[in-house]
Each structure stands twice: as C-alpha cells, then as structure tokens.
Design a protein around this motif. Structure first.
Motif, PDB file in Angstrom:
ATOM      1  N   TRP A  93       6.058  28.261  -5.368  1.00  0.00           N
ATOM      2  CA  TRP A  93       5.335  27.643  -6.624  1.00  0.00           C
ATOM      3  C   TRP A  93       4.820  26.232  -6.356  1.00  0.00           C
ATOM      4  CZ3 TRP A  93       2.550  28.183 -10.591  1.00  0.00           C
ATOM      5  CH2 TRP A  93       2.611  27.298 -11.423  1.00  0.00           C
ATOM      6  N   LYS A  97       1.029  25.569  -6.473  1.00  0.00           N
ATOM      7  CA  LYS A  97       0.608  24.874  -7.540  1.00  0.00           C
ATOM      8  C   LYS A  97      -0.802  24.131  -7.629  1.00  0.00           C
ATOM      9  CE  LYS A  97       2.750  21.750 -10.559  1.00  0.00           C
ATOM     10  NZ  LYS A  97       3.882  21.023 -11.155  1.00  0.00           N
ATOM     11  N   LEU A 100      -4.059  25.884  -8.216  1.00  0.00           N
ATOM     12  CA  LEU A 100      -4.173  26.780  -9.168  1.00  0.00           C
ATOM     13  C   LEU A 100      -4.863  25.867 -10.349  1.00  0.00           C
ATOM     14  CD1 LEU A 100      -0.890  28.425  -9.704  1.00  0.00           C
ATOM     15  CD2 LEU A 100      -2.766  29.308  -8.519  1.00  0.00           C
ATOM     16  N   GLU A 104      -4.360  29.298 -14.952  1.00  0.00           N
ATOM     17  CA  GLU A 104      -3.805  29.872 -13.836  1.00  0.00           C
ATOM     18  C   GLU A 104      -2.195  29.384 -14.051  1.00  0.00           C
ATOM     19  OE1 GLU A 104      -7.138  31.229 -10.595  1.00  0.00           O
ATOM     20  OE2 GLU A 104      -6.081  29.323 -10.459  1.00  0.00           O
ATOM     21  N   ARG A 105      -1.978  28.168 -13.989  1.00  0.00           N
ATOM     22  CA  ARG A 105      -0.632  27.603 -14.303  1.00  0.00           C
ATOM     23  C   ARG A 105      -0.081  28.048 -15.286  1.00  0.00           C
ATOM     24  NH1 ARG A 105      -2.420  21.534 -12.581  1.00  0.00           N
ATOM     25  NH2 ARG A 105      -2.900  22.065 -10.288  1.00  0.00           N
ATOM     26  N   ARG A 106      -0.426  28.047 -16.475  1.00  0.00           N
ATOM     27  CA  ARG A 106      -0.011  28.178 -17.591  1.00  0.00           C
ATOM     28  C   ARG A 106       0.430  29.885 -17.751  1.00  0.00           C
ATOM     29  NH1 ARG A 106      -3.954  25.144 -20.152  1.00  0.00           N
ATOM     30  NH2 ARG A 106      -4.996  26.957 -20.355  1.00  0.00           N
ATOM     31  N   ALA A 107      -0.515  30.663 -17.021  1.00  0.00           N
ATOM     32  CA  ALA A 107       0.053  32.143 -16.910  1.00  0.00           C
ATOM     33  C   ALA A 107       1.115  32.518 -16.243  1.00  0.00           C
ATOM     34  CB  ALA A 107      -1.447  32.821 -16.435  1.00  0.00           C
ATOM     35  N   SER A 108       1.086  31.814 -14.988  1.00  0.00           N
ATOM     36  CA  SER A 108       2.019  32.025 -13.909  1.00  0.00           C
ATOM     37  C   SER A 108       3.504  31.264 -14.386  1.00  0.00           C
ATOM     38  CB  SER A 108       1.683  31.589 -12.529  1.00  0.00           C
ATOM     39  OG  SER A 108       1.595  30.193 -12.633  1.00  0.00           O
ATOM     40  N   VAL A 109       3.484  30.182 -15.128  1.00  0.00           N
ATOM     41  CA  VAL A 109       4.909  29.596 -15.515  1.00  0.00           C
ATOM     42  C   VAL A 109       5.551  30.598 -16.478  1.00  0.00           C
ATOM     43  CG1 VAL A 109       5.770  27.995 -17.319  1.00  0.00           C
ATOM     44  CG2 VAL A 109       4.142  27.378 -15.526  1.00  0.00           C
ATOM     45  N   TYR A 111       6.135  33.801 -15.757  1.00  0.00           N
ATOM     46  CA  TYR A 111       6.861  34.567 -14.689  1.00  0.00           C
ATOM     47  C   TYR A 111       8.270  33.906 -14.232  1.00  0.00           C
ATOM     48  CZ  TYR A 111       2.832  37.717 -14.747  1.00  0.00           C
ATOM     49  OH  TYR A 111       1.753  38.216 -15.203  1.00  0.00           O
ATOM     50  N   ILE A 112       8.208  32.543 -14.437  1.00  0.00           N
ATOM     51  CA  ILE A 112       9.563  31.914 -13.949  1.00  0.00           C
ATOM     52  C   ILE A 112      10.593  32.462 -14.613  1.00  0.00           C
ATOM     53  CG2 ILE A 112      10.432  29.698 -13.467  1.00  0.00           C
ATOM     54  CD1 ILE A 112       7.777  28.529 -12.988  1.00  0.00           C
ATOM     55  N   LEU A 115      11.545  36.002 -13.232  1.00  0.00           N
ATOM     56  CA  LEU A 115      11.914  36.025 -11.843  1.00  0.00           C
ATOM     57  C   LEU A 115      13.468  35.720 -11.763  1.00  0.00           C
ATOM     58  CD1 LEU A 115      11.070  35.958  -8.797  1.00  0.00           C
ATOM     59  CD2 LEU A 115      11.118  33.488  -9.219  1.00  0.00           C
TER      60      LEU A 115
END
Length: 142
Positions: A93, A97, A100, A104-109, A111-112, A115
């Motif tokens: 990540w 990061k 991104l 894209e960062r807000r969307a992928s955060v 998923y943390i 995970l």
C-alpha cells in the motif's frame, strides 16, 4: 498549469532507479520482519506445538530425528509468514499510494479494515478446518 504546481509534480515523480531503490528497501524491510518472526517462532516452537496438540487423544510420533527438525522449521516458517502478511500488505500500500489520486486513495482505504478482518477470519477458518476435519481424517489411518 501554474509553474509552482508543475514543479510540485516534478518533485513527486521518481525515475526508474528511484522506484527500484524504494522497492528494494521495502522488500528488505519485509525480509527482516519475516526473519525476526521466524526466529521468534523457532524460540517458542515448543509452546506453539503444545497449543496444537493440547486436545489430542493420542500422542504424535516421529519416524526419524529429521522429522522433528522439519516440524520445527515448518512451524517457525508459518509463524513468520503469518506475522509478515499484514506488513507485506502495508508495504504494498505504501509503495502504490503515491501513484494514486485522492479519489483512488479514499476508495482503497476502505479495503484496509476488510483485509485485516478477512485475514483473521482466514486464520480461524484454517485452524478450525484443520483441527476438526483434516487432522481427524488423517489420524483415522492408524
């Protein structure tokens, strides 16, 4: 495009050697983390082994001295691997990061936490499947 904004973008950009250097540093960090937990797993391998054989109705036997060494190294490797997977995900990540966008960062955060929860659920599921289904099946061959 304003001149200061263009200069800021150029400061953030890296050449290929910079990317490879950062990747190397992250891989070294992951390897050190794995080795540290492998050694800790090897130090506490007897306690870990006792945890897994605690509820067994029979005693496990080894056929050669090499089996014990193999079991110790395998269990230590699993401890190292289980402790390294979250760190590996974090390092991936952190490496991706900067490339991104903010959206894209807000969307992928989001998923943390998923995970982490899925990782713990997978460990529990694997332990339960192993102790309740697979191990009794193989123990039935005696």
């Amino acid at each position: 495009m304003p001149k200061e904004n263009e200069q800021h973008i150029q400061e953030k950009e890296m050449n290929m050697v910079g990317h490879l250097s950062e990747l190397r540093n992250r891989l070294i960090f992951i390897a050190v983390w794995f080795i540290l937990f492998f050694v800790l797993g090897f130090i506490y391998v007897k306690d870990i082994y006792q945890f897994f054989v605690l509820n067994l109705d029979f005693k496990l036997a080894s056929t050669s001295p090499g089996d014990i060494i193999w079991i110790y190294f395998t269990m230590s490797g699993l401890v190292g691997l289980v402790a390294t997977i979250p760190v590996l995900a974090l390092q991936i990540w952190l490496f991706v990061k900067p490339a991104l966008t903010d959206k894209e960062r807000r969307a992928s955060v989001a998923y943390i936490p998923a995970l982490f929860i899925l990782f713990i659920a997978g460990l529990v599921f694997g332990y339960l499947v192993f102790t309740k289904l697979i191990f009794p099946f193989f123990a039935g061959f005696e």
